[in-house]
Design a protein around this motif. Structure first.
Motif, PDB file in Angstrom:
ATOM      1  N   GLN A  97       0.838  -1.198   0.000  1.00 15.86           N
ATOM      2  CA  GLN A  97       0.000   0.000   0.000  1.00 15.86           C
ATOM      3  C   GLN A  97       0.878   1.255   0.000  1.00 15.86           C
ATOM      4  O   GLN A  97       0.657   2.185  -0.778  1.00 15.86           O
ATOM      5  N   ARG A  98       1.865   1.293   0.873  1.00 19.61           N
ATOM      6  CA  ARG A  98       2.763   2.451   0.973  1.00 19.61           C
ATOM      7  C   ARG A  98       3.581   2.617  -0.307  1.00 19.61           C
ATOM      8  O   ARG A  98       3.732   3.719  -0.836  1.00 19.61           O
ATOM      9  N   ASP A  99       4.113   1.511  -0.834  1.00 20.20           N
ATOM     10  CA  ASP A  99       4.930   1.557  -2.048  1.00 20.20           C
ATOM     11  C   ASP A  99       4.112   2.057  -3.231  1.00 20.20           C
ATOM     12  O   ASP A  99       4.581   2.881  -4.028  1.00 20.20           O
ATOM     13  N   PHE A 100       2.889   1.557  -3.378  1.00 17.72           N
ATOM     14  CA  PHE A 100       2.029   1.999  -4.482  1.00 17.72           C
ATOM     15  C   PHE A 100       1.724   3.488  -4.345  1.00 17.72           C
ATOM     16  O   PHE A 100       1.809   4.242  -5.313  1.00 17.72           O
ATOM     17  N   TYR A 101       1.385   3.915  -3.156  1.00 15.37           N
ATOM     18  CA  TYR A 101       1.095   5.336  -2.910  1.00 15.37           C
ATOM     19  C   TYR A 101       2.303   6.197  -3.284  1.00 15.37           C
ATOM     20  O   TYR A 101       2.160   7.213  -3.976  1.00 15.37           O
ATOM     21  N   ASN A 102       3.495   5.805  -2.856  1.00 15.07           N
ATOM     22  CA  ASN A 102       4.703   6.577  -3.135  1.00 15.07           C
ATOM     23  C   ASN A 102       5.120   6.526  -4.600  1.00 15.07           C
ATOM     24  O   ASN A 102       5.889   7.377  -5.050  1.00 15.07           O
ATOM     25  N   SER A 103       4.607   5.543  -5.356  1.00 18.49           N
ATOM     26  CA  SER A 103       4.980   5.393  -6.762  1.00 18.49           C
ATOM     27  C   SER A 103       4.013   6.072  -7.719  1.00 18.49           C
ATOM     28  O   SER A 103       4.265   6.088  -8.918  1.00 18.49           O
ATOM     29  N   THR A 104       2.914   6.594  -7.211  1.00 25.48           N
ATOM     30  CA  THR A 104       1.922   7.211  -8.095  1.00 25.48           C
ATOM     31  C   THR A 104       1.976   8.729  -7.999  1.00 25.48           C
ATOM     32  O   THR A 104       2.343   9.293  -6.981  1.00 25.48           O
ATOM     33  N   ASN A 105       1.621   9.370  -9.112  1.00 31.28           N
ATOM     34  CA  ASN A 105       1.574  10.823  -9.160  1.00 31.28           C
ATOM     35  C   ASN A 105       0.460  11.226 -10.120  1.00 31.28           C
ATOM     36  O   ASN A 105       0.598  10.998 -11.317  1.00 31.28           O
ATOM     37  N   PRO A 106      -0.647  11.761  -9.619  1.00 28.28           N
ATOM     38  CA  PRO A 106      -0.893  12.121  -8.230  1.00 28.28           C
ATOM     39  C   PRO A 106      -1.004  10.866  -7.357  1.00 28.28           C
ATOM     40  O   PRO A 106      -1.249   9.768  -7.844  1.00 28.28           O
ATOM     41  N   LYS A 107      -0.831  11.051  -6.058  1.00 24.04           N
ATOM     42  CA  LYS A 107      -0.846   9.946  -5.098  1.00 24.04           C
ATOM     43  C   LYS A 107      -2.202   9.251  -5.098  1.00 24.04           C
ATOM     44  O   LYS A 107      -3.247   9.900  -5.092  1.00 24.04           O
ATOM     45  N   ILE A 108      -2.166   7.914  -5.138  1.00 24.74           N
ATOM     46  CA  ILE A 108      -3.390   7.111  -5.144  1.00 24.74           C
ATOM     47  C   ILE A 108      -3.411   6.253  -3.883  1.00 24.74           C
ATOM     48  O   ILE A 108      -2.466   5.500  -3.620  1.00 24.74           O
TER      49      ILE A 108
END
Length: 138
Positions: A97-108
């Motif tokens: 969850q954290r890795d996906f959030y940090n890898s998306t722009n805008p944050k998902i």
């Protein structure tokens, strides 16, 4: 092989030794076009046809990388972990969850969902959102 009944027949081959060595996969590749969906459906139908054995055996699907390097295009709706399973399930889901959030722009923000499997084939699985399981809430 194109039907659930054929898959079960191969699994149940008399004197065939370990059925895990004869299990098959249904071809659901893109180039099958309109045949991929029915093949996937037959794979879903085959598992309960094996009764208790089908319930106790694991089930998996292998997919190719989806737009590698472009996290915003991944069709991820949730991260799941098995409640009561090995103790690594929740930490792995939280990492993802954290890795996906940090890898998306805008944050998902993608939720973590707790899966409690049924104890028998006749039982019902439950899926639960638990606020305390989330590490990214935005």
């Amino acid at each position: 092989m194109t039907t659930a009944a054929q898959a079960v027949g191969v699994w149940n081959t008399p004197g065939g030794g370990n059925p895990n060595l004869r299990q098959c996969g249904f071809d659901v590749t893109d180039d099958r076009n309109t045949l991929a969906g029915p093949a996937f459906y037959q794979s879903v139908l085959a598992k309960p046809m094996l009764g208790t054995t089908g319930f106790n055996e694991h089930n998996e699907i292998i997919i190719r990388t989806w737009h590698a390097g472009r996290a915003n295009t991944l069709p991820i709706m949730a991260f799941f972990f098995i409640a009561g399973g090995n103790n690594q399930g929740l930490p792995d889901a939280q990492y993802n969850q954290r890795d996906f959030y940090n890898s998306t722009n805008p944050k998902i923000v993608v939720p973590i969902i707790r899966l409690t499997p049924p104890s028998s084939a006749a039982g019902t699985a439950t899926f639960t959102y638990v606020a305390a399981d989330q590490v990214v809430t935005q």
